[in-house]
Design an enzyme around this catalytic site. Sequence first.
Site, PDB file in Angstrom:
ATOM      1  CE  LYS A 100      39.706 -49.011 -24.525  1.00  0.00           C
ATOM      2  NZ  LYS A 100      39.019 -50.327 -24.001  1.00  0.00           N
ATOM      3  N   GLY A 204      39.561 -53.548  -7.263  1.00  0.00           N
ATOM      4  CA  GLY A 204      38.809 -52.761  -7.865  1.00  0.00           C
ATOM      5  C   GLY A 204      37.331 -53.293  -7.796  1.00  0.00           C
ATOM      6  N   GLY A 206      34.839 -51.119  -9.227  1.00  0.00           N
ATOM      7  CA  GLY A 206      34.019 -50.196  -9.813  1.00  0.00           C
ATOM      8  C   GLY A 206      32.787 -51.125 -10.534  1.00  0.00           C
ATOM      9  CB  VAL A 208      33.769 -54.722 -14.416  1.00  0.00           C
ATOM     10  CG1 VAL A 208      34.100 -56.040 -14.590  1.00  0.00           C
ATOM     11  CG2 VAL A 208      33.794 -54.286 -15.729  1.00  0.00           C
TER      12      VAL A 208
HETATM   13  P1  NAI Z   1      35.817 -48.373 -13.159  1.00  0.00           P
HETATM   14  O1  NAI Z   1      36.192 -47.188 -13.223  1.00  0.00           O
HETATM   15  O2  NAI Z   1      34.363 -48.222 -12.754  1.00  0.00           O
HETATM   16  O3  NAI Z   1      36.195 -49.216 -11.929  1.00  0.00           O
HETATM   17  C1  NAI Z   1      37.604 -49.230 -11.374  1.00  0.00           C
HETATM   18  C2  NAI Z   1      37.700 -49.296  -9.595  1.00  0.00           C
HETATM   19  O4  NAI Z   1      38.993 -49.379  -9.525  1.00  0.00           O
HETATM   20  C3  NAI Z   1      37.088 -47.955  -9.307  1.00  0.00           C
HETATM   21  O5  NAI Z   1      36.467 -48.182  -8.431  1.00  0.00           O
HETATM   22  C4  NAI Z   1      38.530 -47.405  -8.488  1.00  0.00           C
HETATM   23  O6  NAI Z   1      38.320 -46.760  -7.447  1.00  0.00           O
HETATM   24  C5  NAI Z   1      39.382 -48.744  -8.250  1.00  0.00           C
HETATM   25  N1  NAI Z   1      40.767 -48.472  -8.265  1.00  0.00           N
HETATM   26  C6  NAI Z   1      41.613 -47.617  -9.044  1.00  0.00           C
HETATM   27  N2  NAI Z   1      42.816 -47.826  -8.707  1.00  0.00           N
HETATM   28  C7  NAI Z   1      42.963 -48.893  -7.448  1.00  0.00           C
HETATM   29  C8  NAI Z   1      43.712 -49.692  -7.059  1.00  0.00           C
HETATM   30  N3  NAI Z   1      44.898 -49.229  -6.913  1.00  0.00           N
HETATM   31  N4  NAI Z   1      43.460 -50.348  -6.264  1.00  0.00           N
HETATM   32  C9  NAI Z   1      42.099 -50.740  -6.086  1.00  0.00           C
HETATM   33  N5  NAI Z   1      41.374 -50.448  -6.677  1.00  0.00           N
HETATM   34  C10 NAI Z   1      41.465 -49.401  -7.449  1.00  0.00           C
HETATM   35  O7  NAI Z   1      36.008 -49.212 -14.226  1.00  0.00           O
HETATM   36  P2  NAI Z   1      35.543 -50.709 -14.767  1.00  0.00           P
HETATM   37  O8  NAI Z   1      34.481 -50.074 -15.886  1.00  0.00           O
HETATM   38  O9  NAI Z   1      34.960 -51.373 -13.575  1.00  0.00           O
HETATM   39  O10 NAI Z   1      36.678 -51.337 -15.498  1.00  0.00           O
HETATM   40  C11 NAI Z   1      37.611 -52.050 -14.620  1.00  0.00           C
HETATM   41  C12 NAI Z   1      38.721 -52.607 -15.426  1.00  0.00           C
HETATM   42  O11 NAI Z   1      38.048 -53.587 -16.355  1.00  0.00           O
HETATM   43  C13 NAI Z   1      39.336 -51.414 -16.445  1.00  0.00           C
HETATM   44  O12 NAI Z   1      40.735 -51.836 -16.673  1.00  0.00           O
HETATM   45  C14 NAI Z   1      38.579 -51.718 -17.768  1.00  0.00           C
HETATM   46  O13 NAI Z   1      39.507 -51.194 -18.759  1.00  0.00           O
HETATM   47  C15 NAI Z   1      38.399 -52.989 -18.000  1.00  0.00           C
HETATM   48  N6  NAI Z   1      37.274 -53.387 -18.652  1.00  0.00           N
HETATM   49  C16 NAI Z   1      35.887 -52.709 -18.604  1.00  0.00           C
HETATM   50  C17 NAI Z   1      34.926 -53.235 -19.384  1.00  0.00           C
HETATM   51  C18 NAI Z   1      33.470 -52.538 -18.983  1.00  0.00           C
HETATM   52  O14 NAI Z   1      32.721 -52.964 -19.514  1.00  0.00           O
HETATM   53  N7  NAI Z   1      33.457 -51.731 -17.996  1.00  0.00           N
HETATM   54  C19 NAI Z   1      35.178 -54.047 -20.585  1.00  0.00           C
HETATM   55  C20 NAI Z   1      36.517 -54.568 -20.482  1.00  0.00           C
HETATM   56  C21 NAI Z   1      37.530 -54.198 -19.674  1.00  0.00           C
END
Ligand code: NAI
Length: 371
Positions: A100, A204, A206, A208
């Site tokens: 990573k 969250g 985001g 995903v």
């Molecule tokens: P992202 O950055 O697109 O989404 C994260 C979301 O969480 C954002 O909308 C943000 O505003 C929200 N957030 C942040 N702090 C928060 C809180 N305290 N309470 C509620 N919401 C909060 O990230 P993504 O890509 O959706 O990934 C989400 C998680 O899944 C991360 O931990 C990432 O490492 C993990 N992950 C993602 C993968 C992917 O394909 N994108 C693959 C494997 C794991």
Amino acid sequence: MNAIIDLARAIPAAATAPALTSLFGLPDEPPHERVLLVADPASGLKAILAVHSTARGPAFGGCRFWNYADEASALTDALRLAQGMSLKNAMADLPFGGGKAVILKPAGWRNDAAEREALFAAFGRAVQSLGGAYITAEDVGTTTADMRQVQQHTGFVSGIPRDGAFGGDPSPKTAWGVFVAIEAGVMRHLQRNSLDGVRVAIQGLGAVGMHLAQFLHDAGATLVVADVNPVRVDEARARFGAEVLPVEQILSAEVDVLAPCALGAVLNSASIPTLRSRIVAGAANNQLATPADGDALHARGILYLPDYLVNAGGIVSVAREYRGEGEEKAVMTEVSRIRERVLELLDRATASGQTPARASDAWARSKLRAA
Ligand code: NAI
């Protein structure tokens, strides 16, 4: 570009990095194979590239761009995430090891387009310097556009849309894997054959989380959501009729399933006693603050499905893309195997008398040892 290993700067004070006792690895774990600290003053890049294991193949895992409190936190994150990728890739039977990268967001970052390009160009050169021991892709804070920039400087990158061919943003595949894991967990732990009417809390929304919300909504689930970004919760309310909770209440929502899809270490000694869900299954990496927190969930009768098993859809996608085996249907079939893996894990846990989290670690580590 200067490659530096500077212990004093990497760990400014032991108190800021309580989990870290060595630059080379995590407490009570075998050391990481390589950890590269990179500083490039011209672009402002400060990055840590952690190669945990190449026993199964080149270390494959995304690049996180994050505003860390200090360098020690970034190092701890990189080491933990890289180790998690070894378990994830082994569990998904991928011919890759675990690695990573994290980029520390520069102070006063304005997200100027030219600055961003320069930063990711420097990061691409750092990836190239490892000669293929590490392959990168998107993670939190990085985009397909960033990976295109990285690609100008190294071939050891994936997660890039390729002229109409399969590839790019892995998050829909991650969400699909989480969805099938939830289906399996609900079937076993709640004895329900459908998600119709099942209440799911998503922390969250985001890349995903929003895709997961769509899959769950389509399956008839009722959604409770929270995000620090009000635009995302408004969208979920409008699209799925989701109930919105303040961010500090989402972990303790009274639901069937809690899906953490934002941050790591949300399952800890403070949060676990407040949980009111029967199952925890989500996308966020490193959800358990410590292995003992998995035991605490089990003791409360809460089924915790290990994050690195559940969220492997994204790495399956970028790994296939990297190997030139990207074909939408085949990728979805492979991601859907997460459902069977969850069911097999629950059988293994029952047979061995271990918690699912401990049984999963043992299973993944046996695959690593076999390599
Ligand atoms: P992202 O950055 O697109 O989404 C994260 C979301 O969480 C954002 O909308 C943000 O505003 C929200 N957030 C942040 N702090 C928060 C809180 N305290 N309470 C509620 N919401 C909060 O990230 P993504 O890509 O959706 O990934 C989400 C998680 O899944 C991360 O931990 C990432 O490492 C993990 N992950 C993602 C993968 C992917 O394909 N994108 C693959 C494997 C794991």
